[in-house]
Design a protein around this motif. Structure first.
Motif, PDB file in Angstrom:
ATOM      1  N   VAL A 290      46.736  35.604  39.598  1.00  0.00           N
ATOM      2  CA  VAL A 290      45.878  34.700  40.216  1.00  0.00           C
ATOM      3  C   VAL A 290      44.593  35.467  40.541  1.00  0.00           C
ATOM      4  CG1 VAL A 290      45.554  32.834  42.007  1.00  0.00           C
ATOM      5  CG2 VAL A 290      47.886  33.235  40.660  1.00  0.00           C
ATOM      6  N   GLU A 291      44.661  36.528  41.072  1.00  0.00           N
ATOM      7  CA  GLU A 291      43.358  37.260  41.668  1.00  0.00           C
ATOM      8  C   GLU A 291      42.465  37.648  40.378  1.00  0.00           C
ATOM      9  OE1 GLU A 291      46.693  38.352  41.356  1.00  0.00           O
ATOM     10  OE2 GLU A 291      47.272  38.517  43.536  1.00  0.00           O
ATOM     11  N   LEU A 292      42.785  37.309  39.145  1.00  0.00           N
ATOM     12  CA  LEU A 292      41.615  37.254  38.300  1.00  0.00           C
ATOM     13  C   LEU A 292      40.621  36.123  38.453  1.00  0.00           C
ATOM     14  CD1 LEU A 292      43.556  38.683  35.060  1.00  0.00           C
ATOM     15  CD2 LEU A 292      42.024  39.996  36.570  1.00  0.00           C
ATOM     16  N   TYR A 293      41.209  34.867  38.745  1.00  0.00           N
ATOM     17  CA  TYR A 293      40.534  33.837  38.783  1.00  0.00           C
ATOM     18  C   TYR A 293      39.662  33.808  40.018  1.00  0.00           C
ATOM     19  CZ  TYR A 293      43.093  31.724  34.978  1.00  0.00           C
ATOM     20  OH  TYR A 293      43.418  31.893  33.812  1.00  0.00           O
ATOM     21  N   GLU A 294      40.453  34.391  41.005  1.00  0.00           N
ATOM     22  CA  GLU A 294      39.952  34.422  42.409  1.00  0.00           C
ATOM     23  C   GLU A 294      38.660  35.324  42.498  1.00  0.00           C
ATOM     24  OE1 GLU A 294      42.889  35.597  44.917  1.00  0.00           O
ATOM     25  OE2 GLU A 294      43.943  33.702  45.212  1.00  0.00           O
ATOM     26  N   ALA A 295      38.622  36.612  41.807  1.00  0.00           N
ATOM     27  CA  ALA A 295      37.440  37.341  41.609  1.00  0.00           C
ATOM     28  C   ALA A 295      36.377  36.511  40.867  1.00  0.00           C
ATOM     29  CB  ALA A 295      37.827  38.409  41.036  1.00  0.00           C
ATOM     30  N   ALA A 296      36.870  35.968  39.637  1.00  0.00           N
ATOM     31  CA  ALA A 296      35.903  35.415  38.961  1.00  0.00           C
ATOM     32  C   ALA A 296      35.110  34.254  39.704  1.00  0.00           C
ATOM     33  CB  ALA A 296      36.423  34.633  37.704  1.00  0.00           C
ATOM     34  N   GLU A 297      35.756  33.380  40.342  1.00  0.00           N
ATOM     35  CA  GLU A 297      35.109  32.511  41.402  1.00  0.00           C
ATOM     36  C   GLU A 297      34.084  33.153  42.665  1.00  0.00           C
ATOM     37  OE1 GLU A 297      38.070  30.008  43.200  1.00  0.00           O
ATOM     38  OE2 GLU A 297      38.781  29.180  41.427  1.00  0.00           O
ATOM     39  N   VAL A 298      34.456  34.238  42.972  1.00  0.00           N
ATOM     40  CA  VAL A 298      33.672  34.878  43.934  1.00  0.00           C
ATOM     41  C   VAL A 298      32.321  35.356  43.173  1.00  0.00           C
ATOM     42  CG1 VAL A 298      33.282  37.231  45.101  1.00  0.00           C
ATOM     43  CG2 VAL A 298      35.475  35.758  45.481  1.00  0.00           C
ATOM     44  N   ASP A 299      32.539  35.583  41.781  1.00  0.00           N
ATOM     45  CA  ASP A 299      31.295  36.192  40.915  1.00  0.00           C
ATOM     46  C   ASP A 299      30.388  35.102  40.578  1.00  0.00           C
ATOM     47  OD1 ASP A 299      32.042  38.869  41.443  1.00  0.00           O
ATOM     48  OD2 ASP A 299      32.965  38.854  39.605  1.00  0.00           O
TER      49      ASP A 299
END
Length: 406
Positions: A290-299
């Motif tokens: 899930v961290e990958l999607y969270e990082a993508a949303e931050v970007d």
């Protein structure tokens, strides 16, 4: 002493390998040799019994062996022999495939689809770069646009119609490939859509929906019976036309039109097959951190960018084997098409029907027409085609590279 040890080692290896080699010869090599020999004969329902006086027939046909000779069938005609001319069955199947007009039409079709092959190589090259100048989806959209443009420029429809007048083999194979090319992408898109919905943490009642959406896969164990239900839906007085009549629309005769009959078979087989893709993709989605999607949303990446840059690349290891298995299953599809249309609608006495795919055509030649010579010739041609396709796919995917290279 050393000689005896070497001999004993060789004998040990031989006796360990002998049962496997014997099994391969009996159950693999011998049927292929017999099938190839029968393809050069005039064997059919009027000539089912062998002429055991012919050396190769007596050697290969089990009915000529002493222990089976009493079970040999009688026939209205003479015993089967080598066809005259020798390649008569192959000529009947291939027809005018090697004429100048047919070869030009085939070349036009292959040329029109070369952008798709180019897209594979371009994407593979761009994947090696740190930052892609264009997304994978963009490359495919350009390739599809080029295919459409070349198709119009080269008059692909006329070229396709030209090939469809050559002979039964090319008609059956092209229709089967068209079926696979339509059904497999639709199955992937439908399975991916449902997997994304089921993987959404906001969805309520996930267990119910997972069980309900998996029902068609369970029903595939009785696919022929369920296919008869689909046939009932699309009969002239079936469920679909009854519903259309309630709103003042006179429904068409679905199963007597080549295009709509083809579409009905695709739709029914899609219903049977999408759960396999859905479950495979769902399992792959749940393994993505899930961290990958969270990082993508931050970007600032939106849903579509996340799908292209995170989801699709990470589910590829699960999707590729599923795609290969689904393609093989689709190419060998028999029960759905035969139960719904029996290969029809037919266009002529010796012309395959609109849904007479590879397995349906082989079934009709063997069990209905009992034209064993032509059926085995058809099997030989399919074997050669699939063998070459397998070698090409192994070369492209390099699936055996690790087995032979350190």
């Amino acid at each position: 002493m050393n000689t005896w040890k070497g001999t004993r080692k060789g004998l040990t290896i031989f006796f360990f390998l002998f049962p496997t080699m014997l099994g391969i010869l009996v159950f693999n090599v011998y049927p292929i040799v017999l099938n190839t020999y029968i393809s050069f004969t005039n064997r059919n329902k009027f000539r089912p019994k062998p002429d055991c006086e012919v050396f190769l027939t007596g050697l290969l046909d089990p009915l000529c062996w002493p222990q089976f000779r009493q079970n040999a069938q009688g026939g209205l005609g003479q015993p089967y022999r080598l066809a005259e001319p020798l390649f008569a069955n192959y000529q009947a199947l291939l027809g005018k495939l090697f004429s100048a007009e047919a070869l030009i039409a085939l070349g036009k079709i292959l040329l029109a689809f070369t952008p798709l092959i180019g897209a594979v190589y371009v994407n593979r090259r761009l994947d090696r770069e740190i930052e892609r100048p264009i997304s994978s989806g963009g490359v495919w959209l350009i390739a599809i646009a080029l295919v459409i443009g070349l198709g119009v420029l080269l008059s692909i429809r006329a070229a396709f119609n030209q090939l469809m007048t050559t002979g039964p083999f090319i008609i059956v194979v092209l229709r089967t490939i068209l079926f696979v090319a339509i059904r497999v992408p639709l199955t992937f898109v439908f399975g991916l859509t449902l997997a994304l919905i089921l993987n959404d943490p906001r969805l309520k009642g996930k267990t119910f929906f997972r069980v309900a959406l998996f029902v068609p896969w369970g029903a595939s164990s009785v696919a022929i019976l369920m296919a008869l239900v689909w046939q009932f839906f699309f009969r002239q007085q079936g469920t679909i036309n009854q519903l259309l009549s309630q709103i003042g629309i006179q429904g068409p005769i679905w199963l007597q039109n080549p295009v709509s009959a083809f579409g009905v078979v695709v739709l029914a087989d899609l219903w049977f097959s999408y759960p396999f893709f859905m479950v495979a993709i769902l399992g792959a989605l749940q393994s993505i951190p899930v961290e990958l999607y969270e990082a993508a949303e931050v970007d600032g990446a939106n849903w579509w960018v996340q799908l292209q840059r995170i989801t699709l690349p990470l589910i590829r290891p699960a999707v590729l084997p599923a795609t290969v298995l689904t393609s093989i299953t689709a190419f060998q599809m028999f029960g759905t098409a035969y139960a719904i249309t029996a290969g029809g609608p037919l266009a002529g006495a010796d012309t395959p029907g609109a849904t007479e795919f590879v397995m349906v055509y082989a079934y009709r030649q063997i069990y209905q027409l009992q034209n064993y010579g032509r059926a085995t010739a058809f099997a030989v041609l399919i074997f050669i085609m699939l063998f070459l396709a397998t070698l090409y796919s192994l070369r492209i995917t390099r699936i055996t590279k690790g087995a032979y290279e350190s």
